[in-house]
Each structure stands twice: as structure tokens, then as C-alpha cells.
Design an enzyme around this catalytic site. Structure first.
Site, mmCIF file in Angstrom:
data_model
loop_
_atom_site.group_PDB
_atom_site.id
_atom_site.type_symbol
_atom_site.label_atom_id
_atom_site.label_comp_id
_atom_site.label_asym_id
_atom_site.label_seq_id
_atom_site.Cartn_x
_atom_site.Cartn_y
_atom_site.Cartn_z
ATOM 1 N N GLY A 1 -2.026 6.979 -1.865
ATOM 2 C CA GLY A 1 -3.257 6.636 -1.170
ATOM 3 C C GLY A 1 -3.967 5.450 -1.779
ATOM 4 O O GLY A 1 -5.192 5.355 -1.724
ATOM 5 N N ASN A 2 -3.198 4.532 -2.374
ATOM 6 C CA ASN A 2 -3.800 3.416 -3.090
ATOM 7 C C ASN A 2 -2.909 2.194 -2.959
ATOM 8 O O ASN A 2 -1.704 2.308 -2.706
ATOM 9 C CB ASN A 2 -3.973 3.768 -4.567
ATOM 10 C CG ASN A 2 -5.081 2.983 -5.228
ATOM 11 O OD1 ASN A 2 -5.677 2.097 -4.619
ATOM 12 N ND2 ASN A 2 -5.377 3.288 -6.477
ATOM 13 N N HIS B 1 0.861 -1.182 0.000
ATOM 14 C CA HIS B 1 0.000 0.000 0.000
ATOM 15 C C HIS B 1 0.897 1.232 0.000
ATOM 16 O O HIS B 1 1.721 1.419 0.885
ATOM 17 C CB HIS B 1 -0.912 0.019 1.227
ATOM 18 C CG HIS B 1 -1.849 1.191 1.235
ATOM 19 N ND1 HIS B 1 -3.107 1.150 0.648
ATOM 20 C CD2 HIS B 1 -1.716 2.446 1.746
ATOM 21 C CE1 HIS B 1 -3.694 2.320 0.801
ATOM 22 N NE2 HIS B 1 -2.876 3.119 1.466
ATOM 23 N N CYS B 2 0.732 2.078 -1.025
ATOM 24 C CA CYS B 2 1.545 3.285 -1.167
ATOM 25 C C CYS B 2 0.791 4.465 -0.553
ATOM 26 O O CYS B 2 -0.283 4.845 -1.032
ATOM 27 C CB CYS B 2 1.849 3.550 -2.643
ATOM 28 S SG CYS B 2 2.773 5.075 -2.932
ATOM 29 N N PHE B 3 1.352 5.045 0.495
ATOM 30 C CA PHE B 3 0.686 6.163 1.162
ATOM 31 C C PHE B 3 0.783 7.448 0.348
ATOM 32 O O PHE B 3 -0.060 8.333 0.480
ATOM 33 C CB PHE B 3 1.282 6.367 2.555
ATOM 34 C CG PHE B 3 0.916 5.297 3.533
ATOM 35 C CD1 PHE B 3 -0.311 5.311 4.163
ATOM 36 C CD2 PHE B 3 1.779 4.243 3.793
ATOM 37 C CE1 PHE B 3 -0.671 4.319 5.060
ATOM 38 C CE2 PHE B 3 1.440 3.248 4.678
ATOM 39 C CZ PHE B 3 0.213 3.281 5.319
#
Length: 274
Positions: free
Chosen positions: A126-127, A121-123
Site C-alpha cells: 500500500g505504498n 506503487h506496490c499494492f
């Protein structure tokens, strides 16, 4: 969980803010400083070439960033046979494993979706990163690192001309920040110049981080693995590295390298069609 959700909102805003500051500095400060006399500047001057290169890198970085966000993970829970009484939330502890589920599927608490070939999950976007947006994510990291490198070089040239200093000595860049801080508090350095110097180190950090992450991700792709599989210790079937690359980048990899475009080819969709 509250901290993670807050980070999921703050991180993309932080990235967009840094991108906006970089664009403003390049277009309104660095590039204009390269023009000595606009009336006599040739068409293919270094300033124009640098401006075109920066716009190309920025457009690809921003375009792939948008595609990563728009290419949300497929909600596989709607298409999988979970069985009676089974919920997607049962995937959280691994207690349920639908028979029709594809390998490396994972339920993300933040996205509330099950992602095919979940990587992480890439902050900053946001996805979740999976099969649908892996190629766009790698292109985003690649062009972000190149844009930061381009901004770093342009910023060093601007500081060198403004402060009449040379970066021929490799230690000059390392000692630039402490000397600049002392000069700033003594009043010998303007706040705008100090801001540009701070941005130099920020571009260096972001560029190195994105480049390292991109290289690590490419190594995993060549092996046919995802970060989620490595973290869980999942054994994957050995395949030729060319097949692993084609699965992520598709047959039109060269076009996707030059312009942002969706990777419409998907293992999950091909299996559904069969």
C-alpha cells in the site's frame, strides 16, 4: 481509481492473512510433526533448526515489510520550488517540471505524494517504492521467497509422512493437486490435508513471483535504473555498478541483510545538506 484504491486496501490484508496462516501451520503443524519423542530430542535437532530458520526468515520478511510501510515517500512538493500557481497535481501529466526536482520524481495519485527515484506503487504494501524504502522492499521480497520455499519443503515433508507418498518423482508434485481433488470429493482425503496441499501451490507461486521480482529489481539497480524510468524511456547516466548498489543498500549492506533496518542514507538528503 476506485478499483485501485480498493486493491490498495485488500492486497495488504490478503498478504497478512497468508502470512498468519503460514506461521500457524509451521509452528503448530509442521514443526511439531518433526518431533518423534520430545524427551529424547537433542538440542540441535532438525525440528529445532528448522524452527529457528523459519523464525529468522519470517522476522526479516515481516520486519522489512513494516519498514517499507513506515518509510513513506517524502513529500517533495513541500521542499521543491514549484513556482507561482503550480501545484503538485500538475506533475500528473508532466506539464510542470520544477527546476529543483531530482530525476525520476513522480506524483502518485494513491499516495498523494511525490516520490524521489520512484520505481512503482506496490499494492501489497500500500505504498510507493522509492529511494527511502527500496532496500527494505528488496529484502522483503528476498526473505518472503525464502520463507515460502522453507514452508513448501516442510509442507511436502508433512504431506509425504501423512499420506505415505513419495516426491522422488518430479511429476509427483505436479499430479498431486488433481489426485487430491478427486480424493477429497470422494471422501478419502481430510479437509485439513487438502488445505495444506492448496497452500503448497500457493507458497510455490508466491515464492517464485517474489524471487523473480527480486532478481528483476536487482538487475535494474545494477544498471542504475528504476521501473518508472524504463517505462518512460528515460536515459540515465552510466555509472559503475558498485556505486548503483551502494546508493540503494548503503555502506552497512551486510547488517541490513541480516536484520531489518532503515536505509537512512539518501541522495535527496545529501543534496539538501550541500
Amino acid at each position: 481509481m476506485l478499483v485501485l484504491r480498493l486493491l490498495n486496501v485488500v492486497a495488504p490484508a490478503y498478504f497478512l492473512c497468508i502470512s498468519l496462516v503460514t506461521f500457524v501451520l509451521q509452528i503448530f503443524v509442521f514443526i511439531p510433526s518433526m518431533f518423534r519423542d520430545p524427551s529424547t530430542t537433542p538440542l540441535f535437532s532438525p525440528a529445532l533448526l528448522h524452527g529457528a530458520l523459519f523464525l529468522f526468515l519470517s522476522a526479516n520478511a515481516l520486519g522489512n515489510y513494516i519498514l517499507v510501510i513506515q518509510s513513506s515517500p517524502e513529500d517533495l512538493g513541500k521542499d521543491l520550488n514549484l513556482g507561482k500557481g503550480a501545484e503538485v497535481a500538475d506533475w500528473l501529466d508532466g506539464s510542470s517540471s520544477p527546476g529543483s526536482a531530482l530525476p525520476s520524481t513522480h506524483f502518485c495519485r494513491l499516495c498523494a505524494r511525490v516520490t524521489q527515484r520512484h520505481d512503482h506503487h506496490c499494492f501489497f504494501t500500500g505504498n510507493c517504492i522509492g529511494s527511502r524504502n527500496m532496500r527494505n522492499f528488496i529484502m522483503f521480497c528476498l526473505y518472503t521467497s525464502l520463507a515460502c520455499l522453507d514452508s513448501l519443503v516442510a509442507g511436502m515433508a508433512y504431506i509425504s509422512a501423512t499420506l505415505s507418498m513419495s516426491f522422488a518423482d518430479p511429476l509427483a508434485f505436479l499430479t498431486l493437486l488433481p489426485h487430491s481433488i478427486s480424493q477429497f470429493f470422494s471422501g478419502a482425503l481430510l479437509s485439513s490435508e487438502m488445505f495444506v496441499i492448496l497452500m503448497l501451490y500457493l507458497w510455490l507461486g508466491i515464492g517464485l513471483a517474489c524471487a523473480g521480482f527480486c532478481c528483476h529489481q536487482m538487475l535494474l539497480i545494477l544498471r542504475g535504473q528504476t521501473r518508472y524510468q524504463v517505462r518512460k524511456g528515460t536515459v540515465v547516466r552510466a555509472r559503475p555498478w558498485r556505486e548503483n548498489l551502494q546508493e540503494v543498500f548503503g555502506k552497512k549492506w551486510l547488517l541490513g541483510l541480516l536484520i531489518p533496518m532503515l536505509n537512512v542514507e539518501s541522495n535527496f538528503r545529501r543534496q539538501k545538506e550541500k
